[in-house]
Scaffold this active site. Sequence first.
Site, PDB file in Angstrom:
ATOM      1  N   HIS A 309      17.092 -14.308  56.234  1.00 25.42           N
ATOM      2  CA  HIS A 309      16.551 -14.621  54.906  1.00 25.42           C
ATOM      3  C   HIS A 309      15.786 -13.421  54.400  1.00 25.42           C
ATOM      4  O   HIS A 309      15.130 -12.725  55.181  1.00 25.42           O
ATOM      5  CB  HIS A 309      15.604 -15.824  54.988  1.00 25.42           C
ATOM      6  CG  HIS A 309      15.358 -16.486  53.677  1.00 25.42           C
ATOM      7  ND1 HIS A 309      14.444 -16.018  52.775  1.00 25.42           N
ATOM      8  CD2 HIS A 309      15.935 -17.574  53.108  1.00 25.42           C
ATOM      9  CE1 HIS A 309      14.445 -16.805  51.698  1.00 25.42           C
ATOM     10  NE2 HIS A 309      15.344 -17.735  51.871  1.00 25.42           N
ATOM     11  N   ASP A 367      20.308 -23.435  55.126  1.00 24.46           N
ATOM     12  CA  ASP A 367      21.745 -23.744  55.118  1.00 24.46           C
ATOM     13  C   ASP A 367      22.319 -23.982  56.504  1.00 24.46           C
ATOM     14  O   ASP A 367      23.471 -24.406  56.634  1.00 24.46           O
ATOM     15  CB  ASP A 367      22.499 -22.593  54.445  1.00 24.46           C
ATOM     16  CG  ASP A 367      22.158 -22.527  52.960  1.00 24.46           C
ATOM     17  OD1 ASP A 367      21.654 -21.479  52.513  1.00 24.46           O
ATOM     18  OD2 ASP A 367      22.351 -23.533  52.276  1.00 24.46           O
TER      19      ASP A 367
HETATM   20  C1  SDX Z   1      19.633 -19.121  50.633  1.00 25.49           C
HETATM   21  O1  SDX Z   1      16.319 -16.223  48.485  1.00 25.49           O
HETATM   22  C2  SDX Z   1      16.218 -17.468  48.725  1.00 25.49           C
HETATM   23  O2  SDX Z   1      15.162 -18.065  48.674  1.00 25.49           O
HETATM   24  C3  SDX Z   1      17.538 -18.164  49.018  1.00 25.49           C
HETATM   25  C4  SDX Z   1      17.451 -19.607  49.480  1.00 25.49           C
HETATM   26  C5  SDX Z   1      16.957 -20.540  48.381  1.00 25.49           C
HETATM   27  O3  SDX Z   1      16.454 -21.627  48.710  1.00 25.49           O
HETATM   28  O4  SDX Z   1      17.172 -20.215  47.185  1.00 25.49           O
HETATM   29  O5  SDX Z   1      16.578 -19.703  50.598  1.00 25.49           O
HETATM   30  C6  SDX Z   1      18.827 -20.130  49.895  1.00 25.49           C
HETATM   31  O6  SDX Z   1      20.375 -18.416  50.015  1.00 25.49           O
HETATM   32  C7  SDX Z   1      19.422 -18.958  52.109  1.00 25.49           C
HETATM   33  C8  SDX Z   1      20.266 -17.783  52.710  1.00 25.49           C
HETATM   34  C9  SDX Z   1      21.694 -18.295  52.939  1.00 25.49           C
HETATM   35  N1  SDX Z   1      22.566 -17.168  53.337  1.00 25.49           N
HETATM   36  C10 SDX Z   1      23.064 -17.076  54.581  1.00 25.49           C
HETATM   37  O7  SDX Z   1      22.748 -17.818  55.509  1.00 25.49           O
HETATM   38  C11 SDX Z   1      24.076 -15.949  54.743  1.00 25.49           C
HETATM   39  C12 SDX Z   1      23.764 -15.169  56.016  1.00 25.49           C
HETATM   40  N2  SDX Z   1      22.498 -14.405  55.789  1.00 25.49           N
HETATM   41  C13 SDX Z   1      22.631 -13.024  55.387  1.00 25.49           C
HETATM   42  O8  SDX Z   1      23.725 -12.733  54.572  1.00 25.49           O
HETATM   43  C14 SDX Z   1      21.276 -12.415  54.995  1.00 25.49           C
HETATM   44  O9  SDX Z   1      20.393 -12.786  55.968  1.00 25.49           O
HETATM   45  C15 SDX Z   1      20.683 -12.719  53.630  1.00 25.49           C
HETATM   46  C16 SDX Z   1      21.620 -12.443  52.520  1.00 25.49           C
HETATM   47  C17 SDX Z   1      20.236 -14.147  53.561  1.00 25.49           C
HETATM   48  C18 SDX Z   1      19.438 -11.838  53.468  1.00 25.49           C
HETATM   49  O10 SDX Z   1      19.897 -10.536  53.396  1.00 25.49           O
HETATM   50  P1  SDX Z   1      18.869  -9.324  53.328  1.00 25.49           P
HETATM   51  O11 SDX Z   1      17.480  -9.770  53.123  1.00 25.49           O
HETATM   52  O12 SDX Z   1      19.427  -8.319  52.357  1.00 25.49           O
HETATM   53  O13 SDX Z   1      18.884  -8.768  54.782  1.00 25.49           O
HETATM   54  P2  SDX Z   1      19.778  -7.567  55.271  1.00 25.49           P
HETATM   55  O14 SDX Z   1      21.189  -7.825  54.868  1.00 25.49           O
HETATM   56  O15 SDX Z   1      19.128  -6.315  54.836  1.00 25.49           O
HETATM   57  O16 SDX Z   1      19.684  -7.728  56.849  1.00 25.49           O
HETATM   58  C19 SDX Z   1      18.767  -6.981  57.601  1.00 25.49           C
HETATM   59  C20 SDX Z   1      19.513  -6.753  58.915  1.00 25.49           C
HETATM   60  C21 SDX Z   1      20.862  -6.033  58.748  1.00 25.49           C
HETATM   61  O17 SDX Z   1      21.152  -5.388  59.989  1.00 25.49           O
HETATM   62  P3  SDX Z   1      20.890  -3.740  60.102  1.00 25.49           P
HETATM   63  O18 SDX Z   1      21.657  -3.112  58.949  1.00 25.49           O
HETATM   64  O19 SDX Z   1      19.405  -3.572  59.982  1.00 25.49           O
HETATM   65  O20 SDX Z   1      21.464  -3.364  61.444  1.00 25.49           O
HETATM   66  O21 SDX Z   1      19.835  -8.024  59.522  1.00 25.49           O
HETATM   67  C22 SDX Z   1      21.254  -8.158  59.597  1.00 25.49           C
HETATM   68  C23 SDX Z   1      21.859  -7.152  58.627  1.00 25.49           C
HETATM   69  O22 SDX Z   1      23.164  -6.798  59.035  1.00 25.49           O
HETATM   70  N3  SDX Z   1      21.539  -9.533  59.206  1.00 25.49           N
HETATM   71  C24 SDX Z   1      22.406 -10.325  59.828  1.00 25.49           C
HETATM   72  C25 SDX Z   1      22.325 -11.562  59.169  1.00 25.49           C
HETATM   73  N4  SDX Z   1      21.427 -11.484  58.173  1.00 25.49           N
HETATM   74  C26 SDX Z   1      20.947 -10.219  58.198  1.00 25.49           C
HETATM   75  N5  SDX Z   1      23.218 -10.087  60.888  1.00 25.49           N
HETATM   76  C27 SDX Z   1      23.971 -11.138  61.278  1.00 25.49           C
HETATM   77  N6  SDX Z   1      23.959 -12.371  60.690  1.00 25.49           N
HETATM   78  C28 SDX Z   1      23.145 -12.600  59.640  1.00 25.49           C
HETATM   79  N7  SDX Z   1      23.130 -13.817  59.060  1.00 25.49           N
END
Ligand code: SDX
Length: 433
Positions: A309, A367
């Site tokens: 998140h 989720d």
């Molecule tokens: C919702 O914003 C809100 O409030 C949203 C929400 C709401 O109520 O409105 O809470 C609802 O959208 C919840 C989130 C649902 N999405 C998912 O579950 C999809 C999976 N999650 C990711 O796509 C991600 O965690 C996000 C999109 C939610 C957040 O992305 P960020 O903040 O841009 O984080 P990032 O991509 O910069 O990740 C930081 C690191 C990265 O690794 P490095 O490049 O540092 O090596 O963490 C890794 C990412 O690759 N990472 C994950 C991951 N989420 C982040 N690796 C594996 N699986 C994941 N789910």
Amino acid sequence: MSGKRSVTVTLDGSNKSTSLPLMSGTLGPDVFDIRKIYNDLGVFTFDPGYGSTASCDSRITFIDGDEGILLYRGYPIEQLAEQSNFLEVCYLLLNGELPNAAEAKEFELGVMRHTMLHEQLRTFYNGFRRDAHPMAVMCGVVGALSAFYHDSLDVHDPESRRISAFRLIAKVPTIAAWAHKYAVGQPFIYPRNDLSYAENFLHMFHAVPAEDYKMNPVLAKAMDLIMILHADHEQNASTSTVRLAGSTGANPFACIAAGIASLWGPSHGGANEAVLKMLADIGHVKNVPAFLEDVKDRNNHAKLMGFGHRVYKNYDPRAKIIQKACHDVLNELGIKDDPLLDLAMELEKIALNDKYFVDRKLYPNVDFYSGIILKAMGFPTSMFTALFAVSRTVGWVSQWKEMMEDPQQRIGRPRQIYIGAPRRDYVPASKRG
Ligand code: SDX
């Protein structure tokens, strides 16, 4: 907010400097007010993804990502989940205070009197293929509401805003339920204003004219809880979309349709549907280690959906509440061992002990478990994000209303850093390489 402290920014190699006031809110980090930075220094700030940027001030929802805290108008989500109901939470988000008995009754009447759709909207569904994704239908039909309600499109009139808020909160469940009925070829079920908001939705979704629908109070309570948990969440992507659309003066129906479109993405509200697909692809606990290795492989684009998140760097408080509700619903339905829930819990246990996820502070978000409970309640996976949209409509409308009531409100127009070609003259086709 009172801003006593400031920071002085000086451009190296120039005599330009400016003092940026530091503003403090009620809770959460202070913010630098950078509104005059371009005028004073001739530079922009750069923050793609807005990880360090406050786009507005708001009194509606507060999140502490490190502590896993979520407050609606100051009330902890755990207390609202335990003691409130969705319509009361709608009143709270819209008006800032919990209603007394008379206010609650008047608000409930106000909403429930707008649950029906214009009869011509029924034929609107016929333009879609039966296998259209429900979110495509939601985008289209909610956007089309502005073609029917010309009497409440004046965004600068408080009464128009009030009626539009009622219409959107009341009609979106009907629109979502009818999207499902259209997909499965069953007749539309009209709303019933003698039922609660959550009961009415379950009735429109599951009932058929051929027999009486028996309401299960445990499932109705679970539906109401799920709606409370998804109602608002500060300046997430879809809420920011609604605010940006609304900042141009676009009508509320168009703004909420834009929010629905933004929520659809798998990184946002589409994640609940993606979690179920991920669990189905993993198939069995024995496949979890190999799946997680794929996720950690930089050359792979697999994500552990329902984890991570932008704000929560701790357990999403909503996920904890939904996980408990999962057990209640499965027990009520007599589902002793749900393989999906077992797999999800095993996946969570392994991931929370894995250095990759621990180092990146990746925890289950709202989720991760919501899809499991929705599937157990008989909703098709394709409807999960539509249910999220039904619940989040009150949050979008509340944030839009707050923005429209802000006397300092102006059109949102971010800038950029241009990294394209410098100015160059046109080359006629005959002279190109
Ligand atoms: C919702 O914003 C809100 O409030 C949203 C929400 C709401 O109520 O409105 O809470 C609802 O959208 C919840 C989130 C649902 N999405 C998912 O579950 C999809 C999976 N999650 C990711 O796509 C991600 O965690 C996000 C999109 C939610 C957040 O992305 P960020 O903040 O841009 O984080 P990032 O991509 O910069 O990740 C930081 C690191 C990265 O690794 P490095 O490049 O540092 O090596 O963490 C890794 C990412 O690759 N990472 C994950 C991951 N989420 C982040 N690796 C594996 N699986 C994941 N789910």
